[in-house]
Design a protein around this motif. Structure first.
Motif, mmCIF file in Angstrom:
data_model
loop_
_atom_site.group_PDB
_atom_site.id
_atom_site.type_symbol
_atom_site.label_atom_id
_atom_site.label_comp_id
_atom_site.label_asym_id
_atom_site.label_seq_id
_atom_site.Cartn_x
_atom_site.Cartn_y
_atom_site.Cartn_z
ATOM 1 N N VAL A 270 -8.560 24.045 24.326
ATOM 2 C CA VAL A 270 -9.149 23.869 25.647
ATOM 3 C C VAL A 270 -10.461 24.496 25.970
ATOM 4 N N ARG A 271 -10.558 25.666 25.424
ATOM 5 C CA ARG A 271 -11.830 26.767 25.815
ATOM 6 C C ARG A 271 -12.783 26.178 24.945
ATOM 7 N N MET A 272 -12.900 25.560 23.833
ATOM 8 C CA MET A 272 -13.737 25.288 23.103
ATOM 9 C C MET A 272 -14.193 23.887 22.956
ATOM 10 N N SER A 273 -13.635 23.081 24.170
ATOM 11 C CA SER A 273 -13.809 21.560 24.241
ATOM 12 C C SER A 273 -14.295 21.300 25.626
ATOM 13 N N ARG A 274 -15.081 20.067 25.891
ATOM 14 C CA ARG A 274 -15.813 19.969 26.929
ATOM 15 C C ARG A 274 -15.369 18.533 27.289
ATOM 16 N N ASN A 275 -14.952 18.071 28.668
ATOM 17 C CA ASN A 275 -14.853 16.654 28.989
ATOM 18 C C ASN A 275 -15.905 16.303 29.622
ATOM 19 N N ILE A 276 -16.090 14.972 29.818
ATOM 20 C CA ILE A 276 -17.396 14.388 30.255
ATOM 21 C C ILE A 276 -16.720 13.341 31.653
ATOM 22 N N ARG A 277 -17.102 13.667 32.851
ATOM 23 C CA ARG A 277 -16.646 13.228 34.049
ATOM 24 C C ARG A 277 -17.144 11.601 34.160
ATOM 25 N N GLY A 278 -16.307 10.836 34.334
ATOM 26 C CA GLY A 278 -17.041 9.277 34.660
ATOM 27 C C GLY A 278 -15.791 8.201 34.720
ATOM 28 N N GLY A 279 -16.278 6.944 35.041
ATOM 29 C CA GLY A 279 -15.088 6.014 35.386
ATOM 30 C C GLY A 279 -14.935 5.164 33.830
ATOM 31 N N ARG A 280 -14.188 4.333 34.104
ATOM 32 C CA ARG A 280 -13.752 3.528 32.852
ATOM 33 C C ARG A 280 -15.027 2.776 32.081
ATOM 34 N N PHE A 281 -15.926 2.559 32.438
ATOM 35 C CA PHE A 281 -17.006 2.271 31.806
ATOM 36 C C PHE A 281 -17.448 3.288 30.551
ATOM 37 N N LEU A 282 -17.533 4.450 31.043
ATOM 38 C CA LEU A 282 -17.705 5.527 30.365
ATOM 39 C C LEU A 282 -16.684 5.642 29.276
ATOM 40 N N ASP A 283 -15.616 5.535 29.618
ATOM 41 C CA ASP A 283 -14.529 5.503 28.638
ATOM 42 C C ASP A 283 -14.617 4.597 27.437
ATOM 43 N N VAL A 284 -15.103 3.188 27.871
ATOM 44 C CA VAL A 284 -15.299 2.296 26.739
ATOM 45 C C VAL A 284 -16.457 2.615 26.080
ATOM 46 N N LEU A 285 -17.568 3.232 26.690
ATOM 47 C CA LEU A 285 -18.837 3.738 26.087
ATOM 48 C C LEU A 285 -18.858 4.740 24.993
ATOM 49 N N MET A 286 -17.955 5.666 25.303
ATOM 50 C CA MET A 286 -17.644 6.847 24.537
ATOM 51 C C MET A 286 -16.352 6.905 23.367
ATOM 52 N N GLY A 287 -15.542 5.570 23.697
ATOM 53 C CA GLY A 287 -14.408 5.474 22.953
ATOM 54 C C GLY A 287 -13.358 6.494 23.342
ATOM 55 N N GLY A 288 -13.219 7.006 24.356
ATOM 56 C CA GLY A 288 -12.189 7.787 24.779
ATOM 57 C C GLY A 288 -12.632 9.395 24.370
ATOM 58 N N LEU A 289 -13.822 9.617 23.818
ATOM 59 C CA LEU A 289 -14.114 10.719 23.392
ATOM 60 C C LEU A 289 -14.581 11.671 24.586
#
Length: 377
Positions: A270-289
């Motif tokens: 958890v401490r070494m990872s970063r989530n990116i806030r966004g909607g479903r379009f971002l989910d597709v754009l980043m492949g869930g990463l």
């Protein structure tokens, strides 16, 4: 982003820091909610669509013929190859099928044959990354050939050209990503031609020959040399850039763990990872990463479940005082560029881990609170 404070080690090598909270209750909750169940309909749709889309693009490519309009075709193919790489990433993490053999073959077909990336190379590298994200000497993703993400890389650089690039890497970061596609293909070829152990080596070699030799031959057969070369440059550039901007926000600019420091699983991921806030379009754009925290905690979780798991994981982390980092997409890029710029300029303490800082300050192995800095907002 707050500047990290200086870390002065107070304990010997192989120090262990206990988180004080367990990952088990979270895992049990996620399992009971069915978030680890396979999504066969979701993935079969994409597994059928991926080769069909490639075939359609190649038919359109042949139909358009020798024209500068093909540069748009090259850009479309680059985006498609990246999306297929994301799908191969899911298969390699056993997200698609229960059978490991099925997942392996899907990864080989998607990665080697359609994208031109060695599954064996990626699996070896990525497994080490997941085991110890952002840990010196353990995570290959922080040992990059050009971009330096640790001060150790800068200090050990003896090549003057690379040293100049690293000193200006904040400015050059996005342009350098245009070369990432070539780097991925080259690393794949080196891996399958190396003497190290590699399962299904000849399958990978055959698939890579079809993709990395047959594809350019087709391009030069249909297009005149000048247009063909430009087409490949556009396709490789967009592909590398897209791959780079999808993976860069995940860990760059997060704490780097010193050698010999042992963290519990929850803190390590958890401490070494970063989530990116966004909607479903971002989910597709980043492949869930964009759900990097959840992906590192549950690597085999199917991609469509990551969005549902995120608020559960976030609440659990907040309850247990584990910093959970989540920022907007452009904010993440600003953090990454600022971080690597400071590393390249030789700032010594940009990689300090706030977790280690807090333990050094109070002189105990039990963590009661997470400190701020690079790990939290």
């Amino acid at each position: 982003m707050d500047a990290p404070r200086r870390y002065t080690p107070t304990r010997p090598r192989d120090t262990a820091i206990s988180q004080g909270s367990s990952f088990t209750p979270l895992a049990q909750q996620v399992r009971e909610l069915g978030l680890l169940r396979r999504r066969y309909g979701y993935y079969w749709t994409r597994l059928v669509a991926a080769p069909a889309a490639v075939a359609l693009c190649l038919l359109v490519f042949s139909w358009i013929g020798d024209s500068w309009w093909q540069l748009f075709t090259g850009a479309v193919l680059a985006v498609l190859f990246t999306q297929i790489a994301f799908l191969g990433h899911d298969a390699a993490h056993r997200q698609i099928f229960i059978s490991g053999r099925w997942n392996d073959w899907i990864s080989l077909i998607l990665g080697d044959l359609l994208v031109g990336m060695s599954y064996g190379w990626w699996q070896h590298k990525h497994t080490r990354h997941h085991a110890n994200p952002n840990k010196l000497g353990s995570d290959p993703d922080i040992e990059l050939p050009v971009i330096a993400v640790t001060t150790e890389s800068v200090a050990s650089q003896r090549n003057r050209s690379f040293a100049w690039l690293q000193a200006h890497q904040g400015l050059l970061f996005f342009p350098i990503l245009l070369l990432e596609g070539i780097s991925l293909h080259a690393s794949s070829v080196r891996r399958v031609c190396s003497r190290g152990r590699l399962q299904r080596r000849w399958v990978e070699i055959a698939f890579l020959v079809v993709r990395l030799v047959g594809y350019p031959v087709l391009v030069f057969f249909v297009l005149s040399p000048g247009i063909a070369a430009t087409f490949l440059a556009v396709q490789l550039g967009v592909f590398g850039f897209y791959m780079g901007i999808a993976f860069a926000p995940n860990h760059k600019g997060m704490p780097v763990v010193p050698r010999g420091l042992v963290l519990d699983f929850l803190s390590r991921q958890v401490r070494m990872s970063r989530n990116i806030r966004g909607g479903r379009f971002l989910d597709v754009l980043m492949g869930g990463l964009n759900y990097q925290v959840e992906h590192h905690l549950f690597p085999s979780m199917p991609r469509p479940h990551l969005r549902r798991a995120a608020p559960i994981v976030q609440q659990y982390c907040e309850t247990n005082r584990v910093p959970y980092t989540q920022v907007g997409l452009f904010t993440s890029y600003a953090i990454v560029v600022s971080y690597i710029n400071r590393v390249g300029l030789g700032e010594r303490d940009v990689f300090t881990c706030p977790l280690v800082q807090s333990r050094a300050a109070i002189g105990t192995e039990t963590l009661h609170r997470g400190s701020g800095g690079a790990a939290g907002e």
